[in-house]
Design a protein around this motif. Sequence first.
Motif, PDB file in Angstrom:
ATOM      1  N   GLY A  24      86.654  92.905  36.919  1.00 25.95           N
ATOM      2  CA  GLY A  24      88.012  93.445  36.938  1.00 25.95           C
ATOM      3  C   GLY A  24      88.484  93.803  35.572  1.00 25.95           C
ATOM      4  N   SER A  25      89.623  94.474  35.462  1.00 23.60           N
ATOM      5  CA  SER A  25      90.183  94.881  34.181  1.00 23.60           C
ATOM      6  C   SER A  25      90.862  93.710  33.523  1.00 23.60           C
ATOM      7  CB  SER A  25      91.204  96.005  34.414  1.00 23.60           C
ATOM      8  OG  SER A  25      90.568  97.087  35.062  1.00 23.60           O
ATOM      9  N   ALA A  26      91.207  93.909  32.246  1.00 26.47           N
ATOM     10  CA  ALA A  26      91.849  92.847  31.475  1.00 26.47           C
ATOM     11  C   ALA A  26      93.217  93.281  31.043  1.00 26.47           C
ATOM     12  CB  ALA A  26      90.998  92.499  30.267  1.00 26.47           C
ATOM     13  N   GLU A  27      94.040  92.329  30.747  1.00 28.08           N
ATOM     14  CA  GLU A  27      95.355  92.618  30.211  1.00 28.08           C
ATOM     15  C   GLU A  27      95.233  92.979  28.746  1.00 28.08           C
ATOM     16  OE1 GLU A  27      97.781  89.301  30.918  1.00 28.08           O
ATOM     17  OE2 GLU A  27      97.817  89.511  33.084  1.00 28.08           O
ATOM     18  N   ALA A  28      96.109  93.881  28.272  1.00 28.51           N
ATOM     19  CA  ALA A  28      96.038  94.302  26.875  1.00 28.51           C
ATOM     20  C   ALA A  28      96.519  93.199  25.974  1.00 28.51           C
ATOM     21  CB  ALA A  28      96.913  95.543  26.669  1.00 28.51           C
ATOM     22  N   PHE A  47      89.191  95.356  23.783  1.00 26.87           N
ATOM     23  CA  PHE A  47      89.545  96.712  24.168  1.00 26.87           C
ATOM     24  C   PHE A  47      89.730  97.585  22.925  1.00 26.87           C
ATOM     25  CE2 PHE A  47      91.090  93.854  27.433  1.00 26.87           C
ATOM     26  CZ  PHE A  47      90.504  94.398  28.578  1.00 26.87           C
ATOM     27  N   GLY A  48      89.284  98.832  23.023  1.00 25.11           N
ATOM     28  CA  GLY A  48      89.489  99.784  21.941  1.00 25.11           C
ATOM     29  C   GLY A  48      90.892 100.363  21.979  1.00 25.11           C
ATOM     30  N   ARG A  59      90.784 103.827  27.344  1.00 27.48           N
ATOM     31  CA  ARG A  59      90.304 103.061  26.208  1.00 27.48           C
ATOM     32  C   ARG A  59      88.975 102.417  26.560  1.00 27.48           C
ATOM     33  NH1 ARG A  59      94.374  97.819  26.180  1.00 27.48           N
ATOM     34  NH2 ARG A  59      93.716  96.922  28.176  1.00 27.48           N
ATOM     35  N   GLU A  60      88.225 102.055  25.518  1.00 26.17           N
ATOM     36  CA  GLU A  60      86.914 101.453  25.710  1.00 26.17           C
ATOM     37  C   GLU A  60      87.044  99.969  26.049  1.00 26.17           C
ATOM     38  OE1 GLU A  60      85.084 102.184  21.982  1.00 26.17           O
ATOM     39  OE2 GLU A  60      84.457 104.233  22.484  1.00 26.17           O
ATOM     40  N   VAL A  61      86.128  99.498  26.888  1.00 25.67           N
ATOM     41  CA  VAL A  61      86.011  98.077  27.177  1.00 25.67           C
ATOM     42  C   VAL A  61      84.779  97.586  26.429  1.00 25.67           C
ATOM     43  CG1 VAL A  61      85.750  96.319  28.960  1.00 25.67           C
ATOM     44  CG2 VAL A  61      87.026  98.424  29.451  1.00 25.67           C
ATOM     45  N   LEU A  62      84.976  96.634  25.504  1.00 28.58           N
ATOM     46  CA  LEU A  62      83.914  96.182  24.610  1.00 28.58           C
ATOM     47  C   LEU A  62      83.497  94.758  24.950  1.00 28.58           C
ATOM     48  CD1 LEU A  62      85.530  97.470  21.289  1.00 28.58           C
ATOM     49  CD2 LEU A  62      83.804  98.639  22.654  1.00 28.58           C
ATOM     50  N   LEU A  63      82.197  94.529  24.930  1.00 27.93           N
ATOM     51  CA  LEU A  63      81.651  93.189  25.133  1.00 27.93           C
ATOM     52  C   LEU A  63      81.291  92.618  23.769  1.00 27.93           C
ATOM     53  CD1 LEU A  63      80.749  91.138  27.308  1.00 27.93           C
ATOM     54  CD2 LEU A  63      78.478  92.186  27.214  1.00 27.93           C
ATOM     55  N   THR A  64      81.743  91.401  23.476  1.00 29.56           N
ATOM     56  CA  THR A  64      81.509  90.797  22.158  1.00 29.56           C
ATOM     57  C   THR A  64      80.415  89.739  22.190  1.00 29.56           C
ATOM     58  OG1 THR A  64      83.232  89.144  22.592  1.00 29.56           O
ATOM     59  CG2 THR A  64      83.906  91.189  21.490  1.00 29.56           C
ATOM     60  N   SER A  65      79.755  89.574  23.304  1.00 28.25           N
ATOM     61  CA  SER A  65      78.678  88.585  23.402  1.00 28.25           C
ATOM     62  C   SER A  65      77.657  89.078  24.417  1.00 28.25           C
ATOM     63  CB  SER A  65      79.238  87.221  23.825  1.00 28.25           C
ATOM     64  OG  SER A  65      78.192  86.269  23.976  1.00 28.25           O
ATOM     65  N   GLY A  66      76.370  88.818  24.117  1.00 26.75           N
ATOM     66  CA  GLY A  66      75.321  89.213  25.040  1.00 26.75           C
ATOM     67  C   GLY A  66      74.915  90.662  24.938  1.00 26.75           C
ATOM     68  N   VAL A  76      80.919  98.559  27.482  1.00 26.40           N
ATOM     69  CA  VAL A  76      80.474  98.340  28.857  1.00 26.40           C
ATOM     70  C   VAL A  76      81.246  99.229  29.836  1.00 26.40           C
ATOM     71  CG1 VAL A  76      79.702  95.995  28.424  1.00 26.40           C
ATOM     72  CG2 VAL A  76      82.076  96.391  29.079  1.00 26.40           C
ATOM     73  N   GLY A  77      82.230  99.970  29.365  1.00 31.45           N
ATOM     74  CA  GLY A  77      82.969 100.864  30.236  1.00 31.45           C
ATOM     75  C   GLY A  77      84.255 101.346  29.595  1.00 31.45           C
ATOM     76  N   VAL A  78      85.038 102.079  30.359  1.00 31.13           N
ATOM     77  CA  VAL A  78      86.355 102.547  29.910  1.00 31.13           C
ATOM     78  C   VAL A  78      87.358 102.265  31.014  1.00 31.13           C
ATOM     79  CG1 VAL A  78      85.519 104.347  28.358  1.00 31.13           C
ATOM     80  CG2 VAL A  78      85.874 104.869  30.776  1.00 31.13           C
ATOM     81  N   GLU A  79      88.627 102.189  30.652  1.00 30.70           N
ATOM     82  CA  GLU A  79      89.665 101.958  31.643  1.00 30.70           C
ATOM     83  C   GLU A  79      90.932 102.680  31.224  1.00 30.70           C
ATOM     84  OE1 GLU A  79      90.522  97.797  31.859  1.00 30.70           O
ATOM     85  OE2 GLU A  79      91.838  97.868  30.123  1.00 30.70           O
ATOM     86  N   GLU A  80      91.843 102.799  32.161  1.00 26.85           N
ATOM     87  CA  GLU A  80      93.109 103.477  31.909  1.00 26.85           C
ATOM     88  C   GLU A  80      94.025 102.594  31.067  1.00 26.85           C
ATOM     89  OE1 GLU A  80      96.719 104.461  34.820  1.00 26.85           O
ATOM     90  OE2 GLU A  80      94.901 105.616  35.305  1.00 26.85           O
ATOM     91  N   CYS A  81      94.818 103.234  30.205  1.00 29.16           N
ATOM     92  CA  CYS A  81      95.777 102.494  29.384  1.00 29.16           C
ATOM     93  C   CYS A  81      97.108 103.231  29.372  1.00 29.16           C
ATOM     94  CB  CYS A  81      95.252 102.305  27.961  1.00 29.16           C
ATOM     95  SG  CYS A  81      94.794 103.842  27.131  1.00 29.16           S
TER      96      CYS A  81
END
Length: 264
Positions: A24-28, A47-48, A59-66, A76-81
């Motif tokens: 799922g998406s994350a809160e900003a 998030f970018g 905006r970009e969804v960034l993974l900081t581990s793995g 790992v993806g993009v989402e609406e902002c």
Amino acid sequence: MAGGLRLLLPLLLASLAAGAAIGGSAEAPSGRAEPGPSASVSPQIEFGECTVTCGIGIREVLLTSGCPGTETKCIVGVEECRTSVDCGWGIPISDGLACVKIACIFMPPEYRFKYVWKMLIPNKTAHILPSDSSIMKVCRDTHSGTFQCETQEKGTTVASIKYTVYAKTETQTKKSKRIETEQSRRTTTKPEQSRTTTKLEQSMRTATDAILVFSLVTGIIVTVGVIIPMIFMICYWGAVKSFWKSKFVQDNQKKELDDKRSLE
């Protein structure tokens, strides 16, 4: 504008797939643009920056581990902002002498939003127009004025933009003034260029005159110092010859006298 936004459709679809993969998406974070529908997410997600400063973007969804290899962050993806609702004054997507086309702010697919067009009248309540399309055509002779489009989602305004459509006569007047201004600038520039050219020509003429004067003086010196003595020698060659002969004899006599004295 609409064509550019349609290019973001593949990115949005990719963000939905990425959202499903990571739960799922994350809160900003605090101080960043608010995304679309969101849910709790792992702290390993960042998030970018949002691609827009107002309205709806991605905006970009960034993974900081793995991440693979030695990368500390990976996309790992993009989402609406979402950012500021008020986008101020816009530029028509088509601007003709008779009519213009103005557009609302939206993200593909555009049918998920509701578009409310208003005609703003000074000191009066805005007049809501019957159009519900994301793009509206306005003809100058019949509907000049200030227009506003509100992009709404589930009854909430997510973006707003305004346009000023000038009447045909006013547009022609502005165009004439712009042409006159450009001509005035050109007219002002030409005398300056002419003055610069005149100064350059004067400098070149001064330099040419100096060279001519130098050549004349040099010629006079050569004439006086070389040619005149040669003419004198030619005219009085006999006297010159006698002078050098007598001088030669005197030199020989002096030399003989010196030799005799040295022998004594």
